[in-house]
Design a protein around this motif. Structure first.
Motif, PDB file in Angstrom:
ATOM      1  N   GLY A  64       0.833  -1.192   0.000  1.00 30.59           N
ATOM      2  CA  GLY A  64       0.000   0.000   0.000  1.00 30.59           C
ATOM      3  C   GLY A  64       0.868   1.243   0.000  1.00 30.59           C
ATOM      4  O   GLY A  64       2.098   1.163   0.058  1.00 30.59           O
ATOM      5  N   GLN A  65       0.219   2.396  -0.050  1.00 29.95           N
ATOM      6  CA  GLN A  65       0.961   3.657  -0.114  1.00 29.95           C
ATOM      7  C   GLN A  65       1.409   4.144   1.253  1.00 29.95           C
ATOM      8  O   GLN A  65       2.243   5.048   1.335  1.00 29.95           O
ATOM      9  CB  GLN A  65       0.106   4.721  -0.795  1.00 29.95           C
ATOM     10  CG  GLN A  65      -0.114   4.427  -2.279  1.00 29.95           C
ATOM     11  CD  GLN A  65      -0.750   5.598  -2.993  1.00 29.95           C
ATOM     12  OE1 GLN A  65      -1.453   6.398  -2.392  1.00 29.95           O
ATOM     13  NE2 GLN A  65      -0.510   5.700  -4.284  1.00 29.95           N
ATOM     14  N   GLY A  66       0.856   3.560   2.309  1.00 30.33           N
ATOM     15  CA  GLY A  66       1.282   3.919   3.648  1.00 30.33           C
ATOM     16  C   GLY A  66       0.362   4.918   4.313  1.00 30.33           C
ATOM     17  O   GLY A  66      -0.317   5.704   3.647  1.00 30.33           O
ATOM     18  N   THR A  67       0.335   4.865   5.632  1.00 30.35           N
ATOM     19  CA  THR A  67      -0.447   5.815   6.416  1.00 30.35           C
ATOM     20  C   THR A  67       0.413   6.283   7.592  1.00 30.35           C
ATOM     21  O   THR A  67       1.104   5.479   8.226  1.00 30.35           O
ATOM     22  CB  THR A  67      -1.781   5.186   6.892  1.00 30.35           C
ATOM     23  OG1 THR A  67      -2.569   6.161   7.562  1.00 30.35           O
ATOM     24  CG2 THR A  67      -1.556   3.999   7.818  1.00 30.35           C
ATOM     25  N   GLN A  68       0.361   7.585   7.848  1.00 35.36           N
ATOM     26  CA  GLN A  68       1.220   8.170   8.877  1.00 35.36           C
ATOM     27  C   GLN A  68       0.633   7.951  10.267  1.00 35.36           C
ATOM     28  O   GLN A  68      -0.554   8.218  10.500  1.00 35.36           O
ATOM     29  CB  GLN A  68       1.406   9.660   8.624  1.00 35.36           C
ATOM     30  CG  GLN A  68       2.232  10.389   9.680  1.00 35.36           C
ATOM     31  CD  GLN A  68       3.694  10.004   9.631  1.00 35.36           C
ATOM     32  OE1 GLN A  68       4.303   9.923   8.569  1.00 35.36           O
ATOM     33  NE2 GLN A  68       4.288   9.792  10.811  1.00 35.36           N
ATOM     34  N   VAL A  69       1.491   7.502  11.172  1.00 32.36           N
ATOM     35  CA  VAL A  69       1.134   7.401  12.587  1.00 32.36           C
ATOM     36  C   VAL A  69       2.125   8.262  13.360  1.00 32.36           C
ATOM     37  O   VAL A  69       3.336   8.088  13.228  1.00 32.36           O
ATOM     38  CB  VAL A  69       1.192   5.947  13.083  1.00 32.36           C
ATOM     39  CG1 VAL A  69       1.058   5.883  14.602  1.00 32.36           C
ATOM     40  CG2 VAL A  69       0.101   5.116  12.413  1.00 32.36           C
TER      41      VAL A  69
END
Length: 122
Positions: A113-118
């Motif tokens: 996936g493109q990634g999600t910021q945490v």
């Protein structure tokens, strides 16, 4: 080709919780494991967790074991990562990935996936 879309990232205070989700579409019949990796600024990508699609057997990285829980919903082709007791060092971009067999090394995952910021604030 398998398409993966992550959701659920955000900003949370230390000690808080977040839940990430990843929806898979496309050639999902080729997927036998889905995992999460993360990358902090200036660091290499790190294994977080993975789950076998059919058996539900799961593995965790040492830094998250006991705090994070991975789960899957076969009917929805989704995998989730429940993150509790978050620490500032958990900050990073979290990537969902799919593999033809369960693995803890990223080179065996062929869809990302493109990634999600945490972001975890202290």
């Amino acid at each position: 080709q398998v398409q993966l879309v992550e959701s659920g990232g955000g900003l949370v205070q230390a000690g808080g919780s977040l839940r990430l989700s990843c929806a898979a579409s496309g050639r999902t019949f080729s997927v036998n494991a889905m995992g999460w990796f993360r990358q902090a600024p200036g660091e290499e990508r790190e294994f977080v967790s993975t789950i076998a699609w059919h058996s539900g057997v799961a593995y965790y990285g040492d830094s998250v074991r006991g705090r994070f829980t991975i789960s899957r919903d076969n009917a929805k082709n989704e995998v989730s990562l429940q993150m509790n007791s978050l620490k500032p060092e958990d900050t990073g971009v979290y990537y969902c990935a799919a593999a033809p067999f369960i693995a803890t090394t990223e080179d065996l995952y062929d869809s990302w996936g493109q990634g999600t910021q945490v972001t975890v604030s202290s």
